[in-house]
Design a protein around this motif. Structure first.
Motif, PDB file in Angstrom:
ATOM      1  N   ALA A 108      23.305 -13.675  63.612  1.00 42.56           N
ATOM      2  CA  ALA A 108      23.086 -15.102  63.372  1.00 42.56           C
ATOM      3  C   ALA A 108      21.605 -15.446  63.437  1.00 42.56           C
ATOM      4  CB  ALA A 108      23.865 -15.919  64.398  1.00 42.56           C
ATOM      5  N   HIS A 109      20.871 -14.823  64.369  1.00 47.62           N
ATOM      6  CA  HIS A 109      19.432 -15.081  64.496  1.00 47.62           C
ATOM      7  C   HIS A 109      18.691 -14.671  63.227  1.00 47.62           C
ATOM      8  CE1 HIS A 109      15.584 -15.666  66.426  1.00 47.62           C
ATOM      9  NE2 HIS A 109      15.235 -14.408  66.162  1.00 47.62           N
ATOM     10  N   GLU A 112      19.285 -17.254  60.478  1.00 46.42           N
ATOM     11  CA  GLU A 112      18.498 -18.467  60.682  1.00 46.42           C
ATOM     12  C   GLU A 112      17.028 -18.227  60.345  1.00 46.42           C
ATOM     13  OE1 GLU A 112      19.862 -21.325  61.117  1.00 46.42           O
ATOM     14  OE2 GLU A 112      21.827 -20.358  61.201  1.00 46.42           O
ATOM     15  N   GLN A 113      16.531 -17.031  60.607  1.00 47.04           N
ATOM     16  CA  GLN A 113      15.146 -16.707  60.222  1.00 47.04           C
ATOM     17  C   GLN A 113      14.978 -16.742  58.704  1.00 47.04           C
ATOM     18  OE1 GLN A 113      14.621 -12.893  62.252  1.00 47.04           O
ATOM     19  NE2 GLN A 113      13.165 -13.848  63.668  1.00 47.04           N
ATOM     20  N   LYS A 115      16.742 -18.560  56.664  1.00 52.38           N
ATOM     21  CA  LYS A 115      16.758 -19.970  56.290  1.00 52.38           C
ATOM     22  C   LYS A 115      15.386 -20.604  56.488  1.00 52.38           C
ATOM     23  CE  LYS A 115      21.597 -21.174  57.218  1.00 52.38           C
ATOM     24  NZ  LYS A 115      22.488 -22.036  58.049  1.00 52.38           N
ATOM     25  N   ALA A 116      14.757 -20.293  57.611  1.00 53.52           N
ATOM     26  CA  ALA A 116      13.446 -20.872  57.914  1.00 53.52           C
ATOM     27  C   ALA A 116      12.412 -20.426  56.889  1.00 53.52           C
ATOM     28  CB  ALA A 116      13.018 -20.473  59.327  1.00 53.52           C
ATOM     29  N   ALA A 122      16.634 -24.485  60.275  1.00 55.68           N
ATOM     30  CA  ALA A 122      17.374 -23.460  61.010  1.00 55.68           C
ATOM     31  C   ALA A 122      18.043 -24.071  62.238  1.00 55.68           C
ATOM     32  CB  ALA A 122      16.435 -22.332  61.433  1.00 55.68           C
ATOM     33  N   ALA A 123      19.257 -23.638  62.512  1.00 54.96           N
ATOM     34  CA  ALA A 123      19.977 -24.129  63.687  1.00 54.96           C
ATOM     35  C   ALA A 123      19.379 -23.545  64.957  1.00 54.96           C
ATOM     36  CB  ALA A 123      21.455 -23.757  63.587  1.00 54.96           C
ATOM     37  N   ASP A 125      19.179 -21.760  68.500  1.00 54.45           N
ATOM     38  CA  ASP A 125      19.897 -20.622  69.070  1.00 54.45           C
ATOM     39  C   ASP A 125      20.547 -21.049  70.384  1.00 54.45           C
ATOM     40  OD1 ASP A 125      20.732 -17.968  69.560  1.00 54.45           O
ATOM     41  OD2 ASP A 125      19.000 -17.645  70.850  1.00 54.45           O
TER      42      ASP A 125
END
Length: 315
Positions: A108-109, A112-113, A115-116, A122-123, A125
């Motif tokens: 998941a991390h 999100e990276q 996405k950023a 990004a959501a 953590d």
């Protein structure tokens, strides 16, 4: 007696009616609490365990109703759905308290990276998204009434598990290491077998009502004395003909008299159990269900009994 069903001739019969299932094999499965008949002394053991806030350890052969006890207690005392922890040689205390999906969090991390880097928001953590309380961990959550927890076949556990359980059973609390490590003051943690969450503060879970715990054992291995000292213990008695007639009446609505094929089958079952053979109550119930109302010859009925009433110790 089977002419209406499978014949082994390879001829399709799409309109053939299938046999009616026994009551305990209809789905959704009806609660066994209404038909279970506790043997003498079991109600005393249950009430002692409830009063002392101690686990109840029930020992007995297969099919004697050990795991059904908690269903009836939970239904009568409105303790909610029963949490079930089925023990194997790989079961650990850590998994029963909570589980942390470290690989899922890493994946998941990374998402999100990405996405950023793509300019998207990004959501945040949150470690709580990757924590799930186990059966025992959920049972130890604060609640106005005790939760009901079945620890099934504790004697199949690794030798260390009963000892590992001692501290949790004494203190009624545990800590979630991942929340402590990240100094997270509050976290909404998912409970066992549901999407519902419970607020955990400072990584500490402490019960307010000690859960009603039933542990079952087939007596396959000895349990440590220190562990037994913290339990109320009950051994399921050997079945009697009178008890089996009551069980058959409750499950099959069948009154068995003192003579006849059904009475002979019950008497033979009681004799075999008393002599040390490993046969279960559900084998007897299944056999009686199939024989009830049939017009099979004595030879056909005998073959059916031989098929269904085999000793469980043999292949």
């Amino acid at each position: 007696m089977w002419d209406d069903y499978y014949r082994g001739d390879g001829i399709p019969r799409a309109d053939a009616a299938l046999p009616t299932p026994p009551p305990w094999r209809t789905f959704p499965t009806p609660s066994p609490a209404e038909v279970f008949r506790p043997p003498q002394g079991l109600t005393d053991a249950v009430n002692a365990a409830l009063s002392l806030r101690r686990p109840l350890l029930i020992t007995g052969g297969p099919g004697t109703g050990k795991s059904t006890v908690i269903e009836q207690v939970a239904a009568e005392l409105a303790l909610g759905p029963v949490l079930r922890w089925h023990i194997t040689s790989r079961s650990t205390l850590a998994d029963a308290l909570y589980r942390y999906d470290a690989l899922g969090r890493i994946h998941a991390h990374r998402l999100e990276q990405e996405k950023a880097r793509a300019g998207q928001v990004a959501a945040a953590d949150d470690v709580a998204d990757f924590l799930t309380l186990g059966q025992l961990g959920t049972a130890l959550l604060p609640s106005p009434r005790p939760r009901a927890l079945l620890i099934d076949e504790i004697d199949k556990a690794d030798l260390d598990l009963p000892g590992d359980l001692l501290d949790v059973l004494e203190r009624g609390e545990f800590h979630i290491t991942e929340l402590l490590r990240e100094a997270q003051e509050e976290a909404q943690v998912r409970m066992w077998n549901t999407d519902a969450r419970h607020l955990v503060r400072r990584g500490h879970v402490q019960c307010t009502e000690f859960p009603f715990i039933v542990m079952t054992s087939n007596g396959e291995q000895d349990l440590p004395a220190a562990f037994l000292r913290r339990c109320v213990r009950f051994t399921m008695p050997k079945p009697t003909a009178a008890l089996m007639r009551a069980v058959v009446r409750g499950h099959l609505q069948l009154d068995v008299g003192d003579s006849g094929p059904e009475a002979e089958l019950i008497d033979d079952f009681v004799r075999r159990v008393a002599s040390g053979e490993n046969v279960a109550v559900d084998q007897l119930l299944g056999t009686l269900h199939l024989l009830k109302g049939t017009t099979g010859s004595p030879q056909e009925n005998s073959r059916l009994i031989d098929l269904l009433m085999k000793d469980l110790s043999s292949a």
